[in-house]
Design an enzyme around this catalytic site. Structure first.
Site, short mmCIF file in Angstrom:
data_model
loop_
_atom_site.label_atom_id
_atom_site.label_comp_id
_atom_site.label_asym_id
_atom_site.label_seq_id
_atom_site.Cartn_x
_atom_site.Cartn_y
_atom_site.Cartn_z
CB THR A 195 3.18 -8.94 -3.01
OG1 THR A 195 2.50 -8.30 -1.92
CG2 THR A 195 4.08 -10.00 -2.41
CB CYS A 229 -1.28 -2.56 -3.58
SG CYS A 229 -2.04 -4.19 -3.78
#
Length: 239
Positions: free
Chosen positions: A83, A196
């Site tokens: 992430t 992202c």
């Protein structure tokens, strides 16, 4: 082949992409029935998201550090935090490890520089777009980083948490992202970082007038290169 450790679950939608990409890339490199040696610790994202909103980053970092130590104990030779946003606690995670942490922003910046782009737009969560930890890491490589305006940032963030993390992909949201990208291009962006890991579920190169840099794929490519001993990609430890 070295063993790749994955700290995932943030969200599991993108962690599944990591797993698929790592195995496909190893098969492409080695052929036959080869697949990636990897171990995955998947956290409960609801817990992490609650800590993010509360600003309890040290506590969140503790959760990820514990997960990272788990994958190291399981045999990982290098570790990935799957992430972008949680690279805010990369130093805390690296400090808990005796193996390298392959920093996502470093892998991304290297790919941007190889393409010849220097001024790049950044899409991601509000944390990633608005705080310094990620933008400054990119800038340390010589990149000029642009982010959307307040309305654009709100749209990008909302779609990530309310749609993409839940596996929902909507055309209206894709169109909204395309408008944000076009605004960044008008501001001078020569490329756009999909900062992202879920955004790749929504946006591909065909949706942008300038090159896009898919961080999940770039991170996976760098991990496979490091695992197979490709000297072009070194496992860059967080400082």
């Amino acid at each position: 082949m070295k063993t790749i450790g994955l700290v995932g679950g943030m969200s599991w939608e993108s962690s599944a992409e990591y797993y698929r990409l790592l195995n496909e890339l190893v098969r492409e490199r080695l052929g036959g029935l080869h697949s990636a040696r990897c171990v995955l610790y998947s956290v409960d994202f609801a817990e992490i998201e609650r800590l993010q909103v509360a600003g309890e980053w040290e506590a969140a970092g503790g959760v990820l550090a514990g997960a990272a130590k788990g994958v190291e104990a399981a045999g990982a030779d290098l570790v990935l935090i799957c992430t972008n946003t949680m690279h805010k606690v990369a130093e805390q995670v690296q400090a808990a490890l005796s193996v390298p942490l392959l920093h996502l922003a470093d892998a991304t910046a290297a790919a941007v520089l190889r393409s010849g782009v220097r001024r790049v737009g950044l899409l991601g969560t509000a944390f990633t777009m608005e705080q310094d930890f990620y933008r400054e890491r990119l800038a340390s490589h010589g990149l000029d980083v642009l982010v959307p305006d307040a309305d654009g940032r709100a749209l990008v963030h909302r779609v990530i948490y309310e749609e993409l993390c839940l596996g929902a992909v909507h055309e209206a949201s894709r169109a909204g992202y395309q408008n944000v990208i076009e605004d960044l291009v008008r501001e001078g962006a020569e490329g756009v970082i999909l900062g992202c890991t879920e955004i790749e579920l929504l946006i591909g190169q065909e949706h942008s007038p300038v090159p896009v840099f898919p961080t999940t794929r770039l991170h996976a490519e760098a991990a496979v290169a490091a695992a197979l001993g490709d000297g072009r990609h070194e496992a860059a430890a967080a400082p």
